[in-house]
Design an enzyme around this catalytic site. Structure first.
Site, PDB file in Angstrom:
ATOM      1  N   GLU A  61       0.728  -1.175  -0.066  1.00  0.00           N
ATOM      2  CA  GLU A  61      -0.191   0.018   0.099  1.00  0.00           C
ATOM      3  C   GLU A  61       0.915   1.196   0.013  1.00  0.00           C
ATOM      4  OE1 GLU A  61      -3.262  -0.575  -0.014  1.00  0.00           O
ATOM      5  OE2 GLU A  61      -2.914  -2.513  -0.324  1.00  0.00           O
ATOM      6  N   LYS A  85      -5.789 -14.248  17.985  1.00  0.00           N
ATOM      7  CA  LYS A  85      -6.508 -14.070  16.567  1.00  0.00           C
ATOM      8  C   LYS A  85      -7.784 -13.593  16.532  1.00  0.00           C
ATOM      9  CE  LYS A  85      -2.717 -17.095  15.193  1.00  0.00           C
ATOM     10  NZ  LYS A  85      -2.303 -18.455  14.358  1.00  0.00           N
ATOM     11  N   ASP A 103       3.417 -14.168  13.019  1.00  0.00           N
ATOM     12  CA  ASP A 103       2.463 -14.929  12.668  1.00  0.00           C
ATOM     13  C   ASP A 103       1.224 -13.729  12.184  1.00  0.00           C
ATOM     14  OD1 ASP A 103      -0.108 -16.194  12.390  1.00  0.00           O
ATOM     15  OD2 ASP A 103       0.345 -17.608  13.822  1.00  0.00           O
ATOM     16  N   HIS A 105      -2.470  10.319  -0.635  1.00  0.00           N
ATOM     17  CA  HIS A 105      -2.558   8.676  -1.106  1.00  0.00           C
ATOM     18  C   HIS A 105      -2.761   9.007  -2.791  1.00  0.00           C
ATOM     19  CE1 HIS A 105      -3.014   5.809   2.082  1.00  0.00           C
ATOM     20  NE2 HIS A 105      -3.419   6.818   2.856  1.00  0.00           N
TER      21      HIS A 105
END
Lengths: 408, 408, 408, 408
Positions: free
Chosen positions: A97, A227, A302, A400
């Site tokens: 990004e 998670k 992870d 952006h």
């Protein structure tokens, strides 16, 4: 190779069995060929990899076919001062990004001009929460008592699982005849989820054998909380609770963020905090997940743990001469050994991040995973400063436009 | 090169300015050399990359120095049937955590034996929620009225930003004199966050110009909700709301999950749902984030959006002959064009995932991003089935022992 | 009286100053007359009260003008067995919503036929969480250390505030340079919020005096969490954590709830638990607030604490021969002395609730507030059983039609 | 009477059957006598009531035995200006917690000195969310389509339930094969929960009859969300969303709150908003529940709905000359007819609250329940101003010492 490919196609063997008959490298080739044949497509790019399949097998991946690759940008260096860090560090960010690296770099600059980020770290431990059932409330109460009484035995039990996992404490939660034991482990430099699972399984088996009246329902009972975004992790912590702060003078805010202290603080109060409550969010920040995700992928963490690790808060408080800013990450789950951190590029990124390029002296014998946590929190601080600033100054969209869409 | 490196070292130019003086490829080399000199380390692995820096510049990354690389394992194929899919599809998973590919594959097998996953999809749109302030409640009420009245003008305004962004609807939320407009955009095959930001900036500027009494505080007011875990996304949806279901007969549960329907359903009720409430979690699932993260990285999605995209729910309901299972992802943020999806390997992974290898006919002219969403939800279903089963049967710890630690 | 009324009307004295010049009883009359004159209305009903204004002054209310009155219905008796209870107890419910008493009574019957409710209680303590600020992270860390080191001194300090408040423990939470101390007090038979506030003020003043670098921002920092629904209270507990369970055989469910075990358990899973997650609720229950509110008002508890006290969970688990049901109230805030419990009717209701009408022997010397908590949890259990049943059997609407609208 | 009492004691009749054999008034006496005999206690106070049992039967309560009584204090008058209010209104507060009336009065004074509270109101409607099941995702999608297509028929169906309930809209939420229909009803001046339940039952029966493939699981599926604290109510609203604001000049803050604008705003940011996030709270306020509970009990509202009705937010924003303050109540559930509002004292309190004692003219034909909502929000604003002030000035503990413990 042709032979195995045919066997695959004739369903005589299965995709995951290839490594039984040939080398991992060869297996990967055959597997991808098989897929190319089936899909009638060519996957030339996936094949180009710098990984060694021998080293991945039974550790990092199954059914290996190739690799994916993300560009790495460098932000910083950022000045960090904590119990385990004292210097300037580069930040390797793996992202696709546009504008993220530039944004974090801007934040680093401002932090450096303000004397660097100062950090605070608390080691909470890796948690796993097995879930048990008994027949009634009374037995649940007894079971909790039994656990508390046998804590030393359980410590010994855990110490046999692996030299690098130690029982820290057990917090029981009960609801009717169901009991969750939120178990905290010291897993040293490893993130340690697997060891925590093994150890919890051992504890559960021991409990079933010795308390008799209890049955394990699930070795992971979702109070871990692994998670998933949860308030429990925010309140009780997980992994490492780490914070990074800095104080930025009014002049610097005006000069580098192109906005006023009042505006950037208002953005924090209204967008970040009020917005969090109005949207039913667990945490109040602008984009901590961007920085966490980029560093996690770069350093072999992870990636699914971006969820809880990014669940942090950012405060901006206006003082007379400037703005106090702090990022708090209550449940940062990272390691510097094990899992993806052993992969060649990931390992280099960790090495790169941990390298102090300034003349400041670090304490000797620092804990390198604590140090990494301190640098990560500081990187998040940089990201939060920059984005809060871009929003306050009204420049987010244009930044952006420039950096995320290929428009110069 | 030597010249630019020296200028860097003499602080005559800055790290991010290299591309002004040389090619991106050369710039990357100089930048890494500079870092190697500073750190007195060698980063031989980071240098090995298959990416073309020319294509990354001003789009995907700044300060490019090399790449990170994750192994790709293949799970499936998985049988999926939805509005946009009808066939069997491979699942490329980028992960460094052993056992994940094997686990998802096991779930795929069970789904396939049960007739495949059936899906449901609703396109919600990419959301951005600019935050405005006015002077009082009355003006806030007026502003909301003004927005509603001018919706067609705003549609036109948005249509000029980019041919691939269209205004769907605007939902206002207000608290005192602060107003959030949660704006929903159709961004077609792109995830579209940048376009949504540009469009929201235009809407904000138009509002400031024409309503006069309003001031933009923040183009993103955290009710978007981008990259944070929130109940709002669960309730209102974001990106795509997609679900995948299957019905697994009792025999299959016993045979392949090595447990009973009662046990696996109890795991779902007690661990997944009760555990979610007890831990203050926003979503109730076992490990959706694992699958989302692995596919997101493989296919070039924005990895920070794993946070909201993985915030889904999994239900197991016991019927007489089997168990009904469904995964709901209320806010899946993905694209098949733009961002990281254009990178060579990521693009191949998307191509691989979308390829139907069965003889079933897909409808013609399906929406390929919808199709990808349906396959992702089905992959999550596979992962959830497998992990719920492993937990119910008590095999989780041993599976990780075998596949996640290099122990055979 | 006329004289004071005139002074009021001429604004020579203020509404709250009447008690300076006359008796509380007279003051109430004058105050209401003044209001009747101003509003040109007659409030004949408000005047009829059985309360003694002398006893209310400076304790329960200011600006007393009369009373409000709610009907009291009697449910039960309910059989309860816990550490502090062992017998059958009536439940006085103050409510204006038809069907509630009947519903709770039905639940009591079913519980009694099933051997009574069994309870579990944990005393957590009344919490108050003052919020402090320091200058930076380092000082915050020091302050937390200082608190931990001075805990015995603080215990002594608290013991001087009131003989009926004792310091249990202090849990610090920090975010940047702000520190919340969640302080737990034993307030014995009183709900004790006022004492907890006084004691926290003393602790804060002592800290400011002795640690120097700290400033009190707010004696209540919203981590108490008083009168707001929060996950923190669910996780850490507040007041008393109390649970009540029973096991109802299949036949009884069919006979008295007119539904099947499967259906009532499905209602619990889908409505109560899944509904809780989908609506972003903190707790999973059907209508615990109804029972808590009715008993709180009847027994003179602080009605605003219905918010956290009703934030409990209800589980229904199907076994072979019946259904296990349990209600968990993690943060029940009640007292049997102080506040509204001293009012004449409220005091009688407490006396009524605590009276064992069975021949079973209670332990001697039980804690009566613990006992009240056990009965309240059992009453909630009765309410939850009945409503889950009414919903599963499809009778909810008709019951309300009959009992809540004056339709026979 | 003796006869019936004996029959009760001989278990020939049951406690709730008394009204079959005698008048409600007589029944209440016998019931309490029976209880007095059983408990060997005298409940002289409970017997003294001003309620007419004839009017309560089958409407407000079952098993009536007497009453409970709370003191009523008067706060205000408070100046309120909204769509439905324009004047000065008294606030009757039923509470047993000393200091509350005084605190709200102080807030009223400050609001009046600042020109009064201005309000904004949106009528959302009373919601009930029946939960349905179908066999799969596809049928769920069809069912949602069917509902949308038949909305006019459902409107007609609802209109037959009661002239005072109208269908506003239906919002479907689905998860797998379960579908919740969150149905919004206009119930006019009634809180209307019973009517909403009846109407939802009719809709459900109609759906079962005509769509065939659907089964009602629960007429209330917890997405209503009734009497539970939820983010859904905050986001979507329930009953009435009402807000009250005022702007207080710096001098007034100093003079009446004995603190500075900076301090009181810091209390709001740190205690109210940050504290809310850190404690996992749904709403950010200081003590709205106190005011809501006191007015709800005084005016005969459903006290269990204090839970969602008090789940509101309070903002303090510092401007140059003063502080902007606003309270937002997104789910205020109230009525002015039906339920407890018909009881004699409660009805008088409503009449008292609605009476404008100033010379300002109200619009003619205002909606009186909207008006009540506007006054309630303003009362909450008063309470929030006063408590934020007391905390900022450090006077909270001493105020409670003086007014809540009988200490002069």
């Amino acid at each position: 190779m042709n032979n195995l490919l045919k066997k695959l196609q004739n369903k005589q063997i299965k995709l995951h069995e290839l490594e039984k008959y040939t080398t991992p490298t060869e297996a990967a080739k055959i597997r991808l060929s098989f897929i190319e044949n089936l899909t009638k497509e060519n996957f030339a790019e996936l094949k180009k990899y710098n990984l060694d399949p021998e080293n991945l097998q039974n550790k990092n991946i199954e059914n290996f076919i190739g690799s994916t690759e993300l560009p790495l940008g460098i932000a910083g260096p950022i000045k960090v001062k904590g119990e385990n860090s004292n210097g300037e560090y580069f930040l390797p960010l793996a992202t696709t990004e546009g504008a993220l690296v530039a944004s974090v770099s801007r934040g680093c600059k401002l932090i450096n001009l303000s004397g660097g980020a100062k950090t605070d770290l608390e080691y909470i431990g890796t948690t796993r929460a097995p879930l048990f059932s008994v027949k009634d409330l009374k037995t649940a109460r007894k079971f909790i008592g039994w656990i508390n009484k046998n804590i030393e035995k359980l410590e010994k039990l855990v110490s046999k699982v692996d030299p690098f996992v130690k029982l820290i404490k057990i917090e029981p939660f009960s609801s009717g005849r169901n009991i969750w034991l939120r178990i905290y482990y010291n897993t040293f430099d490893a993130m340690g989820m697997n060891m925590a699972t093994q150890a919890s399984q051992k504890i559960a088996e021991y409990a079933e054998r010795n308390f008799k009246l209890v049955k394990l329902v699930a070795v992971s009972g979702n109070l871990c909380v692994d998670k998933k975004a949860s308030t429990m992790n925010a309140i009780l912590g997980r992994g490492r609770k780490v914070q990074a702060e800095c104080f930025i003078k009014n002049e610097l805010i005006k000069k580098y963020l192109h906005t006023t202290p009042e505006k950037v603080v208002a953005v924090n109060h209204k967008k970040t905090w009020q917005g969090a409550i109005h949207s039913g969010s667990i945490a109040a920040n602008a984009h901590i997940a961007n920085i966490i995700a980029a560093i996690f992928i770069a350093t072999g963490q992870d990636a699914a743990q971006v969820v809880e690790s990014s669940s942090g808060n950012t405060i901006f408080e206006q003082d007379k001469n400037g703005v106090y800013i702090c990022v708090t990450l209550p449940s940062l789950m990272i390691g510097t050994v094990g899992g993806g951190t052993n992969l060649p590029k990931q390992n280099e990124s960790i090495r790169l991040m941990l390298k102090n390029i300034s003349s400041s002296r670090e304490k000797s014998g620092v804990n390198k995973t604590h140090k990494l946590a301190e640098i990560i929190a500081s990187a998040c601080l940089a990201g939060e400063i920059s984005l809060h600033g871009a929003i306050a100054s009204g420049h987010l969209a244009s930044a952006h436009m420039r950096l995320g869409k290929g428009v110069k």
